[in-house]
Design a protein around this motif. Structure first.
Motif, PDB file in Angstrom:
ATOM      1  N   ILE A   1     -38.776   1.091  29.912  1.00  0.00           N
ATOM      2  CA  ILE A   1     -38.158  -0.468  29.815  1.00  0.00           C
ATOM      3  C   ILE A   1     -36.999  -0.744  30.597  1.00  0.00           C
ATOM      4  CG2 ILE A   1     -37.200  -2.104  27.882  1.00  0.00           C
ATOM      5  CD1 ILE A   1     -40.067  -0.654  27.285  1.00  0.00           C
ATOM      6  N   LYS A   2     -37.304  -1.818  31.169  1.00  0.00           N
ATOM      7  CA  LYS A   2     -36.165  -2.600  32.116  1.00  0.00           C
ATOM      8  C   LYS A   2     -35.818  -3.791  31.379  1.00  0.00           C
ATOM      9  CE  LYS A   2     -34.734  -4.500  36.536  1.00  0.00           C
ATOM     10  NZ  LYS A   2     -35.220  -4.804  37.954  1.00  0.00           N
ATOM     11  N   GLN A   3     -34.456  -3.958  30.969  1.00  0.00           N
ATOM     12  CA  GLN A   3     -33.946  -4.972  30.097  1.00  0.00           C
ATOM     13  C   GLN A   3     -33.819  -6.163  31.019  1.00  0.00           C
ATOM     14  OE1 GLN A   3     -31.569  -3.786  26.508  1.00  0.00           O
ATOM     15  NE2 GLN A   3     -30.658  -2.643  28.087  1.00  0.00           N
TER      16      GLN A   3
ATOM     17  N   ASP B   1     -43.530  -6.963  27.098  1.00  0.00           N
ATOM     18  CA  ASP B   1     -43.108  -7.811  28.269  1.00  0.00           C
ATOM     19  C   ASP B   1     -42.972  -9.138  27.693  1.00  0.00           C
ATOM     20  OD1 ASP B   1     -43.109  -5.813  30.293  1.00  0.00           O
ATOM     21  OD2 ASP B   1     -44.946  -6.230  31.129  1.00  0.00           O
ATOM     22  N   ALA B   2     -43.670  -9.330  26.727  1.00  0.00           N
ATOM     23  CA  ALA B   2     -43.517 -10.963  25.869  1.00  0.00           C
ATOM     24  C   ALA B   2     -42.305 -10.926  25.294  1.00  0.00           C
ATOM     25  CB  ALA B   2     -44.621 -10.917  25.192  1.00  0.00           C
ATOM     26  N   HIS B   3     -41.612  -9.762  25.118  1.00  0.00           N
ATOM     27  CA  HIS B   3     -40.172  -9.804  24.183  1.00  0.00           C
ATOM     28  C   HIS B   3     -39.175 -10.265  25.281  1.00  0.00           C
ATOM     29  CE1 HIS B   3     -36.568  -8.684  22.241  1.00  0.00           C
ATOM     30  NE2 HIS B   3     -37.469  -8.361  21.080  1.00  0.00           N
ATOM     31  N   LYS B   4     -38.660 -11.350  24.650  1.00  0.00           N
ATOM     32  CA  LYS B   4     -37.317 -11.965  25.541  1.00  0.00           C
ATOM     33  C   LYS B   4     -36.424 -11.150  25.844  1.00  0.00           C
ATOM     34  CE  LYS B   4     -38.640 -16.938  23.726  1.00  0.00           C
ATOM     35  NZ  LYS B   4     -37.979 -18.017  23.315  1.00  0.00           N
ATOM     36  N   MET B   5     -36.166 -10.075  25.740  1.00  0.00           N
ATOM     37  CA  MET B   5     -35.076  -9.272  26.198  1.00  0.00           C
ATOM     38  C   MET B   5     -35.542  -8.226  27.127  1.00  0.00           C
ATOM     39  SD  MET B   5     -32.038  -9.725  24.557  1.00  0.00           S
ATOM     40  CE  MET B   5     -31.505 -10.480  23.104  1.00  0.00           C
ATOM     41  N   ILE B   6     -36.943  -7.958  27.190  1.00  0.00           N
ATOM     42  CA  ILE B   6     -37.458  -7.308  28.505  1.00  0.00           C
ATOM     43  C   ILE B   6     -37.991  -7.873  29.543  1.00  0.00           C
ATOM     44  CG2 ILE B   6     -39.413  -5.550  28.516  1.00  0.00           C
ATOM     45  CD1 ILE B   6     -39.166  -4.907  25.592  1.00  0.00           C
ATOM     46  N   GLU B   7     -37.681  -7.567  30.799  1.00  0.00           N
ATOM     47  CA  GLU B   7     -38.116  -7.949  31.989  1.00  0.00           C
ATOM     48  C   GLU B   7     -39.299  -7.219  32.530  1.00  0.00           C
ATOM     49  OE1 GLU B   7     -36.431  -7.587  36.659  1.00  0.00           O
ATOM     50  OE2 GLU B   7     -34.745  -7.971  35.065  1.00  0.00           O
ATOM     51  N   ASP B   8     -39.428  -6.008  32.357  1.00  0.00           N
ATOM     52  CA  ASP B   8     -40.608  -5.398  32.680  1.00  0.00           C
ATOM     53  C   ASP B   8     -40.807  -4.110  32.124  1.00  0.00           C
ATOM     54  OD1 ASP B   8     -42.970  -4.993  34.404  1.00  0.00           O
ATOM     55  OD2 ASP B   8     -41.595  -3.457  35.200  1.00  0.00           O
TER      56      ASP B   8
ATOM     57  N   GLU C   1     -32.614   2.041  34.746  1.00  0.00           N
ATOM     58  CA  GLU C   1     -31.213   1.742  35.257  1.00  0.00           C
ATOM     59  C   GLU C   1     -30.018   1.658  34.042  1.00  0.00           C
ATOM     60  OE1 GLU C   1     -31.611  -2.293  36.679  1.00  0.00           O
ATOM     61  OE2 GLU C   1     -33.262  -1.849  38.061  1.00  0.00           O
ATOM     62  N   GLU C   2     -28.886   1.583  34.482  1.00  0.00           N
ATOM     63  CA  GLU C   2     -27.804   1.524  33.572  1.00  0.00           C
ATOM     64  C   GLU C   2     -27.584   0.393  33.166  1.00  0.00           C
ATOM     65  OE1 GLU C   2     -24.085   3.429  34.763  1.00  0.00           O
ATOM     66  OE2 GLU C   2     -25.436   5.438  35.395  1.00  0.00           O
ATOM     67  N   GLN C   3     -28.070  -0.108  31.754  1.00  0.00           N
ATOM     68  CA  GLN C   3     -27.754  -1.487  31.400  1.00  0.00           C
ATOM     69  C   GLN C   3     -27.191  -1.580  30.020  1.00  0.00           C
ATOM     70  OE1 GLN C   3     -32.107  -2.584  32.011  1.00  0.00           O
ATOM     71  NE2 GLN C   3     -31.227  -4.451  32.982  1.00  0.00           N
ATOM     72  N   ASN C   4     -26.638  -2.653  29.410  1.00  0.00           N
ATOM     73  CA  ASN C   4     -25.987  -2.400  28.156  1.00  0.00           C
ATOM     74  C   ASN C   4     -27.176  -2.797  26.993  1.00  0.00           C
ATOM     75  OD1 ASN C   4     -23.439  -2.615  28.908  1.00  0.00           O
ATOM     76  ND2 ASN C   4     -23.610  -4.811  29.550  1.00  0.00           N
ATOM     77  N   PRO C   5     -26.919  -2.369  25.938  1.00  0.00           N
ATOM     78  CA  PRO C   5     -28.269  -2.083  25.144  1.00  0.00           C
ATOM     79  C   PRO C   5     -28.638  -3.136  24.165  1.00  0.00           C
ATOM     80  CG  PRO C   5     -26.203  -1.163  23.922  1.00  0.00           C
ATOM     81  CD  PRO C   5     -26.001  -1.455  25.412  1.00  0.00           C
ATOM     82  N   TYR C   6     -29.321  -4.326  24.892  1.00  0.00           N
ATOM     83  CA  TYR C   6     -29.304  -5.856  24.339  1.00  0.00           C
ATOM     84  C   TYR C   6     -30.560  -5.337  23.476  1.00  0.00           C
ATOM     85  CZ  TYR C   6     -26.416  -7.286  27.954  1.00  0.00           C
ATOM     86  OH  TYR C   6     -25.231  -7.689  28.818  1.00  0.00           O
ATOM     87  N   ILE C   7     -31.400  -4.489  23.824  1.00  0.00           N
ATOM     88  CA  ILE C   7     -32.513  -4.042  22.809  1.00  0.00           C
ATOM     89  C   ILE C   7     -32.645  -2.577  22.713  1.00  0.00           C
ATOM     90  CG2 ILE C   7     -34.142  -3.882  24.786  1.00  0.00           C
ATOM     91  CD1 ILE C   7     -36.249  -4.965  23.016  1.00  0.00           C
TER      92      ILE C   7
END
Length: 238
Positions: free
Chosen positions: A104-106, A82-89, A42-48
């Protein structure tokens, strides 16, 4: 004799096929992972970023590129990501040529809470830390603690989903009486939203007021606009 010879050839052919499959399988299993490819879906801002994901892929101080495919447990790798708080899935898999791929889905922040330790509220209503890589352009929430996130979340979700509110609302404040106030991007008047209830009705009333006041060119005349009362918009002039 001819039948025996034919049977012997058939058995030999089967044995050869089994041997080739076993040899290929063992060779494939013993092959080292030579390359890691990370894809953000997906097109997401680079939080990670990719560097952080690569660090998460390291197990017991050994990079995944040094781990034989037979001992790499992909489910555990996914759980670590998935345990990382910036990662949804995440979805981690191996290609036939030994390449490890991670999709990676943020998580998606919809508001930033101005607390002692600031944090985001994401699209699911959970909290997430601020990112070192990117600052989200979302409404700023003030005077709200982490335990009050569940209370305000329906309002934040409504702002995020409604194009009108998303365009105009830049801040949400919880006053001493527990009522919520909205700060607008352009106009200086406060919008007293009240309790987080009857969201659709309040938003509908505010939109109707806004369009009429915009047409009358009177939006700059107001100090406060209250949506607390059922089916009413009560305005205070400067």
């Amino acid at each position: 004799m001819k039948k025996i010879l034919t049977y012997g050839k058939f058995v030999g052919l089967v044995a050869l096929i089994v041997f080739l499959f076993a040899f290929t399988g063992n060779r494939n299993e013993s092959r080292k992972i030579k390359e890691v490819e990370i894809e953000f879906v997906e097109e997401q801002n680079p939080y990670i970023n990719e560097l952080t994901v690569n660090k998460l892929l390291i197990q017991n101080q050994v990079g995944v590129t040094d781990v034989g495919k037979e001992i790499l447990v992909l489910n555990n790798v996914e759980k670590g990501l998935d345990a990382h708080k910036m990662i949804e899935d995440s979805d981690v898999y191996l290609t036939v040529n030994g390449q490890l791929k991670a999709r990676i889905k943020q998580r998606t922040p919809i508001a930033r809470v101005n607390a002692v330790v600031p944090f985001y509220v994401d699209i699911t209503g959970n909290t997430m830390p601020l990112s070192d890589n990117y600052s989200a352009h979302v409404p700023l929430v003030s005077n709200v603690s982490e335990r009050e996130v569940s209370e305000i979340f329906p309002l934040l979700r409504k702002i995020q989903q409604d194009e009108f509110l998303k365009k105009h609302v830049v801040g949400v404040y919880r006053n001493q009486s527990g009522d919520y106030e909205l700060a607008l991007r352009v106009y200086a008047f406060k919008v007293i939203f009240g309790k987080v209830e009857q969201l659709d009705s309040k938003v509908k009333n505010f939109k109707a007021f806004y369009q009429k006041a915009l047409k009358d060119q009177s939006l700059d005349k107001y100090k406060k606009v209250s949506l607390q009362f059922r089916n009413q918009v009560v305005c205070t002039i400067k």
